[in-house]
Scaffold this active site. Structure first.
Site, PDB file in Angstrom:
ATOM      1  N   GLN A  51     -13.014  -0.434   0.984  1.00 34.41           N
ATOM      2  CA  GLN A  51     -13.869  -0.166  -0.175  1.00 34.41           C
ATOM      3  C   GLN A  51     -15.117  -1.039  -0.161  1.00 34.41           C
ATOM      4  O   GLN A  51     -16.235  -0.549  -0.273  1.00 34.41           O
ATOM      5  CB  GLN A  51     -13.077  -0.422  -1.475  1.00 34.41           C
ATOM      6  CG  GLN A  51     -13.863  -0.059  -2.727  1.00 34.41           C
ATOM      7  CD  GLN A  51     -13.332  -0.704  -4.002  1.00 34.41           C
ATOM      8  OE1 GLN A  51     -12.512  -1.615  -3.961  1.00 34.41           O
ATOM      9  NE2 GLN A  51     -13.803  -0.209  -5.135  1.00 34.41           N
ATOM     10  N   ASP A  91     -12.502  -2.304  12.486  1.00 35.99           N
ATOM     11  CA  ASP A  91     -11.332  -2.004  11.656  1.00 35.99           C
ATOM     12  C   ASP A  91     -10.212  -1.555  12.586  1.00 35.99           C
ATOM     13  O   ASP A  91     -10.399  -1.458  13.800  1.00 35.99           O
ATOM     14  CB  ASP A  91     -11.660  -0.924  10.597  1.00 35.99           C
ATOM     15  CG  ASP A  91     -10.843  -1.123   9.324  1.00 35.99           C
ATOM     16  OD1 ASP A  91      -9.599  -1.176   9.428  1.00 35.99           O
ATOM     17  OD2 ASP A  91     -11.437  -1.240   8.233  1.00 35.99           O
ATOM     18  N   ASP A 142      -7.500  -5.082  15.566  1.00 31.48           N
ATOM     19  CA  ASP A 142      -6.343  -5.381  14.734  1.00 31.48           C
ATOM     20  C   ASP A 142      -6.389  -6.900  14.558  1.00 31.48           C
ATOM     21  O   ASP A 142      -6.154  -7.644  15.517  1.00 31.48           O
ATOM     22  CB  ASP A 142      -5.061  -4.936  15.461  1.00 31.48           C
ATOM     23  CG  ASP A 142      -3.819  -5.343  14.686  1.00 31.48           C
ATOM     24  OD1 ASP A 142      -3.933  -6.147  13.738  1.00 31.48           O
ATOM     25  OD2 ASP A 142      -2.719  -4.862  15.043  1.00 31.48           O
ATOM     26  N   TYR A 164       0.078 -10.505  -2.961  1.00 32.95           N
ATOM     27  CA  TYR A 164      -1.359 -10.494  -2.664  1.00 32.95           C
ATOM     28  C   TYR A 164      -2.043 -11.721  -3.282  1.00 32.95           C
ATOM     29  O   TYR A 164      -2.800 -12.440  -2.619  1.00 32.95           O
ATOM     30  CB  TYR A 164      -1.964  -9.204  -3.222  1.00 32.95           C
ATOM     31  CG  TYR A 164      -3.468  -9.118  -3.223  1.00 32.95           C
ATOM     32  CD1 TYR A 164      -4.185  -8.999  -2.043  1.00 32.95           C
ATOM     33  CD2 TYR A 164      -4.181  -9.129  -4.425  1.00 32.95           C
ATOM     34  CE1 TYR A 164      -5.581  -8.902  -2.063  1.00 32.95           C
ATOM     35  CE2 TYR A 164      -5.560  -9.030  -4.453  1.00 32.95           C
ATOM     36  CZ  TYR A 164      -6.249  -8.912  -3.266  1.00 32.95           C
ATOM     37  OH  TYR A 164      -7.620  -8.809  -3.290  1.00 32.95           O
ATOM     38  N   LYS A 191      -3.862 -14.884  -1.449  1.00 31.15           N
ATOM     39  CA  LYS A 191      -5.263 -15.260  -1.708  1.00 31.15           C
ATOM     40  C   LYS A 191      -5.356 -16.721  -2.174  1.00 31.15           C
ATOM     41  O   LYS A 191      -6.270 -17.442  -1.770  1.00 31.15           O
ATOM     42  CB  LYS A 191      -5.899 -14.328  -2.751  1.00 31.15           C
ATOM     43  CG  LYS A 191      -6.182 -12.921  -2.218  1.00 31.15           C
ATOM     44  CD  LYS A 191      -7.208 -12.942  -1.089  1.00 31.15           C
ATOM     45  CE  LYS A 191      -7.524 -11.574  -0.553  1.00 31.15           C
ATOM     46  NZ  LYS A 191      -8.362 -11.593   0.657  1.00 31.15           N
TER      47      LYS A 191
HETATM   48  N1  SER Z   1      -8.898  -5.037  -6.937  1.00 27.40           N
HETATM   49  C1  SER Z   1      -7.833  -5.865  -6.456  1.00 27.40           C
HETATM   50  C2  SER Z   1      -6.522  -5.309  -6.770  1.00 27.40           C
HETATM   51  O1  SER Z   1      -6.416  -4.659  -7.786  1.00 27.40           O
HETATM   52  C3  SER Z   1      -7.931  -7.243  -7.034  1.00 27.40           C
HETATM   53  O2  SER Z   1      -8.539  -8.062  -6.113  1.00 27.40           O
HETATM   54  O3  SER Z   1      -5.601  -5.537  -6.066  1.00 27.40           O
END
Ligand code: SER
Length: 331
Positions: free
Chosen positions: A20, A42, A57, A147, A151
């Site tokens: 995105q 990619d 990769d 996630y 991060k």
């Molecule tokens: N847009 C992302 C998500 O919703 C947040 O960093 O996972």
């Protein structure tokens, strides 16, 4: 002397260039540095892409190294990651992929004296321990998604490489990114893109969040400009080496629906919250981005009204030209 000049030329590698943000950032970087100085990469080739593209990769460090040497890369933007909602399907694999790719990029940068590196973080680093309103840059981080955990750890590793090796790693905690150029995948904030597609197609929208689930969001143009401005700032001005909060605007599904209904009064919405509501409920409602403003002059331009009119106008034009196949709407 001529060798020196060649060395100073900026050559950018984007990892995750089909995503995105990656797809839009690639075009912005080409405008800035010239088409031949931007290497998009990619897992899979992008159909119709005309400039230099390499399959990488990023879990394979040798492959990153090979491309860096081949093109004499001087900057890396590492955008590849599995996002919040998708990541919950396979937590351990998500951790492995998000961390392994980051370590590989940091190591290649260190060993090849890469000039600057960009690592995106997210509002997903925050959890229940942080204030919901105006969440400060240095708030307590107790993320509840894999996630977010990856991060938060990644931010600390970015700072570690800066402190230990002097690597110029820079990072932004993006809010939910809203754009017409590309499609998000696997995020909790993705509803705020999908809703505009449904409005333009005059279809009913099923919202996976509650109507009052307020989240920080940002328009793509602002997100890209923030990235370029951060990367352009003088090194000595970058006082935060974990990651910078940036704000765009905050809104709930009900607020975006109200805005859309100004243009599509019959737009129908059904609220059907799922596990993503649980994720959203732990994220901030709004963000304090004063550190980014102070250090490198960050200021957003788009509000909900301008986002809505731009999204609808651009998507209408795209749907008029193309089919309903969303993939054809990519850049
Ligand atoms: N847009 C992302 C998500 O919703 C947040 O960093 O996972």
């Amino acid at each position: 002397m001529s060798q020196n000049i060649e060395y100073m030329k900026t050559v950018v590698l984007i990892i995750g260039a089909n995503g995105q943000l990656g797809s839009v950032l690639t075009e912005a970087l080409k405008q800035k540095f010239g088409n031949s100085n931007v290497i998009a990469s990619d897992l899979r080739a992008r159909e119709g892409y005309k400039d230099t593209f390499e399959i990488i990769d990023a879990t394979d460090i040798d492959r990153i190294q090979e491309v860096v040497v081949q093109y004499k890369v001087t900057q890396i933007y590492h955008l590849a990651a599995i996002l919040s909602a998708k990541g919950e399907e396979t937590p351990l694999q998500t951790w492995d992929i998000n961390m392994k790719t980051l370590f590989n990029v940091l190591e290649v940068c260190r060993k090849n004296n890469i000039e600057k590196v960009f690592f995106p973080s997210s509002i997903a680093v925050f959890g229940e321990g942080a204030p919901l309103e105006n969440t400060p840059n240095n708030a307590y981080l107790d993320p509840a998604t894999v996630y977010g955990i990856s991060k938060a750890a990644g931010e600390n590793w970015a700072q570690y490489y800066f402190l230990r090796y002097g690597l110029d790693v820079r990072s932004i905690r993006y809010p939910g990114v809203i754009g017409y150029q590309s499609l998000p995948g696997g995020g909790t904030t993705d509803y705020a893109v999908d809703i505009y597609h449904k409005a333009v197609l005059e279809e009913k929208f099923n919202c996976f969040l509650k109507e009052d689930a307020t989240l920080p969001m940002i328009f793509m143009d602002d997100a890209i400009r923030a990235t370029l401005e951060l990367m352009d700032a003088p090194k000595e001005d970058i006082m935060t080496r974990t990651s910078y909060n940036i704000a765009g605007i905050s809104f709930s599904p009900a607020e975006v629906v109200a805005e859309i209904r100004k243009l599509y009064p019959d737009f129908e919405v059904k609220y059907d919250p799922d596990f993503r509501q649980e994720i959203a409920s732990r994220w901030p409602n709004s963000i304090d981005d004063s550190a980014a403003t102070k250090d490198w002059g960050w200021k957003p331009e788009f509000d909900l009204e301008s986002i809505t009119t731009t999204m609808i106008q651009k998507l209408k034009a795209k749907y008029k030209k193309g089919s309903k196949n969303l993939e054809t709407l990519m850049l």
